[in-house]
Scaffold this active site. Sequence first.
Site, PDB file in Angstrom:
ATOM      1  N   SER A 290       0.672  -9.042   1.550  1.00 13.32           N
ATOM      2  CA  SER A 290      -0.850  -9.157   1.483  1.00 13.32           C
ATOM      3  C   SER A 290      -1.276  -8.829   2.959  1.00 13.32           C
ATOM      4  O   SER A 290      -0.760  -9.339   3.950  1.00 13.32           O
ATOM      5  CB  SER A 290      -1.186 -10.380   1.350  1.00 13.32           C
TER       6      SER A 290
ATOM      7  N   VAL B 142       4.830  -5.697  -4.376  1.00 10.89           N
ATOM      8  CA  VAL B 142       5.795  -5.493  -3.613  1.00 10.89           C
ATOM      9  C   VAL B 142       6.054  -6.766  -2.936  1.00 10.89           C
ATOM     10  O   VAL B 142       4.883  -7.488  -2.530  1.00 10.89           O
ATOM     11  CB  VAL B 142       5.613  -4.391  -2.646  1.00 10.89           C
TER      12      VAL B 142
ATOM     13  N   HIS C 158       0.927  -1.143   0.118  1.00 12.22           N
ATOM     14  CA  HIS C 158       0.097  -0.076  -0.045  1.00 12.22           C
ATOM     15  C   HIS C 158       0.715   1.315   0.027  1.00 12.22           C
ATOM     16  O   HIS C 158       0.627   2.340  -0.700  1.00 12.22           O
ATOM     17  CB  HIS C 158      -0.826   0.173   1.315  1.00 12.22           C
TER      18      HIS C 158
END
Length: 286
Positions: free
Chosen positions: A194, A185, A39
């Site tokens: 995740s 990533v 994120h």
Amino acid sequence: MSTVIINNINDVRKNVIDWKKSGLKIGLVPTMGALHNGHASLIKKAKEMCDKVVVSVFVNPIQFGPNEDYDKYPRTLEKDRELCDKLGADIVFAPTPKEMYGENKKLSNTDLTFVCPPYNLVDCLCGKSRPGHFDGVATVVLKLFNIVTPDYAFFGQKDAQQLFILKNMVKDLNLNLTIISCPIVREDDGLALSSRNTYLSPDERKSALTISKALKQIELSYKQGITDTNILFDAAISVLDKNIEPEYIEFRNFETFEKVTEAKQNTLVAIAARAGKTRLIDNIIL
Ligand code: PAF
């Protein structure tokens, strides 16, 4: 100025109207929170491209099936806000389900207007085992687009099917914004980041590592000249730990999402698999 949490749609709109009056470019990073470095990379990209950045944090009930992890999905709002603050985001938009969907509505298509992405895009890959999931995703994302009216919206490539469906929604519904996709990533050892990785026990995490290893094996075999997807599939299966239960390994044209039998440059290889009860997804583009 530090990042503020706003729970209310009208308050977000007030900010957006002021920004637009000043001619500022707005970026939206839609998330379900429990933010990680994946994120963070989206927020950084948004900061590079936009004057103002809104990060939405909303665990969207209508994209979870009845036996999925809606209740246990990690919720870490204050930590999320701190990360957004560090990265220079302006607003964390964190509505409640009531704020998003109204007080008296059943959260189903008996009572609520849904966006239904094309059947051909949802009746495959993750959509097969998660019926209704992408209707829920497209619906909430369209609502977020309408609330924030961003110039750019940022999504990770890990959810490749979601990305493809949302790009199609933007095109099909003539939405006035551009979707920016950002690379996956990974942890140093290759595990794709995740929010659901937090569910994994140490042993499950070890087994889960073989998911990215299986993709790497496909890439290696492809580089050695193997293009038959059946052979590539077998190469991946041979690498997966016995405790990993694959749901699918599929080869698709990254531009059209059509299934391919011969891998070539720009073939998306997508995998979904379970480590214990945790369902994980990952992919590479050859
Ligand atoms: O990818 C996610 O985290 C979610 O599906 C999204 C796009 C934020 C919609 O709830």
